[in-house]
Design a protein around this motif. Structure first.
Motif, PDB file in Angstrom:
ATOM      1  N   SER A  82       0.835  -1.192   0.000  1.00 38.83           N
ATOM      2  CA  SER A  82       0.000   0.000   0.000  1.00 38.83           C
ATOM      3  C   SER A  82       0.878   1.253   0.000  1.00 38.83           C
ATOM      4  CB  SER A  82      -0.916   0.005   1.218  1.00 38.83           C
ATOM      5  OG  SER A  82      -0.141   0.131   2.390  1.00 38.83           O
ATOM      6  N   ILE A  83       0.313   2.321  -0.490  1.00 42.48           N
ATOM      7  CA  ILE A  83       1.021   3.598  -0.551  1.00 42.48           C
ATOM      8  C   ILE A  83       0.825   4.319   0.775  1.00 42.48           C
ATOM      9  CG2 ILE A  83       1.123   5.821  -1.693  1.00 42.48           C
ATOM     10  CD1 ILE A  83       0.116   4.436  -4.216  1.00 42.48           C
ATOM     11  N   ASN A  84       1.918   4.779   1.326  1.00 36.54           N
ATOM     12  CA  ASN A  84       1.865   5.508   2.594  1.00 36.54           C
ATOM     13  C   ASN A  84       1.721   6.999   2.279  1.00 36.54           C
ATOM     14  OD1 ASN A  84       2.135   6.560   5.118  1.00 36.54           O
ATOM     15  ND2 ASN A  84       3.901   5.290   5.679  1.00 36.54           N
ATOM     16  N   TRP A  85       0.488   7.483   2.237  1.00 34.02           N
ATOM     17  CA  TRP A  85       0.202   8.859   1.846  1.00 34.02           C
ATOM     18  C   TRP A  85       0.743   9.864   2.854  1.00 34.02           C
ATOM     19  CZ3 TRP A  85      -0.824   9.759  -2.911  1.00 34.02           C
ATOM     20  CH2 TRP A  85      -1.442   8.778  -3.681  1.00 34.02           C
ATOM     21  N   GLU A  86       0.862   9.490   4.084  1.00 39.76           N
ATOM     22  CA  GLU A  86       1.385  10.406   5.105  1.00 39.76           C
ATOM     23  C   GLU A  86       2.852  10.748   4.817  1.00 39.76           C
ATOM     24  OE1 GLU A  86       1.831  10.824   9.953  1.00 39.76           O
ATOM     25  OE2 GLU A  86       0.925   9.037   9.098  1.00 39.76           O
ATOM     26  N   VAL A  87       3.636   9.772   4.431  1.00 41.34           N
ATOM     27  CA  VAL A  87       5.049  10.007   4.100  1.00 41.34           C
ATOM     28  C   VAL A  87       5.160  10.888   2.860  1.00 41.34           C
ATOM     29  CG1 VAL A  87       7.189   8.883   3.366  1.00 41.34           C
ATOM     30  CG2 VAL A  87       5.819   7.872   5.190  1.00 41.34           C
TER      31      VAL A  87
END
Length: 94
Positions: free
Chosen positions: A2-7
């Motif tokens: 999954s893509i870590n949108w926070e980073v």
């Protein structure tokens, strides 16, 4: 995976802040440089007098024959006298 949108968000914010700091530094350096150049040109325009050897912005040399408020009569070769704007002078040689 999954893509870590926070980073990704914090990376974008960090890059934006760094680019803003770099832009401010460039603006400050440019402003100082412009101020120094303006001061030099002001000195050039106040030291113009009859008999001064000058260089135009285009690289042509001449000698001031007559100085007025806005215009100068400049002898560039033999009997050739031209009228130029005072602001076309780039430097005073002597």
């Amino acid at each position: 995976m999954s893509i870590n949108w926070e980073v990704i968000l914090w990376t974008c914010i960090t890059l934006a802040v760094l680019m803003g700091i770099a832009a401010m530094a460039i603006a400050i350096v440019s402003a100082r440089s412009l101020k120094n150049r303006r001061k030099q040109m002001e000195e050039v325009h106040t030291t113009l007098k009859v008999g001064s050897r000058i260089m135009f912005s285009g690289g042509i040399y001449g000698t001031v024959v007559k100085a007025g408020e806005e215009e100068l009569d400049v002898k560039i070769n033999g009997n050739t006298i031209i009228t130029i704007s005072r602001f076309a002078v780039q430097s005073v040689e002597s």
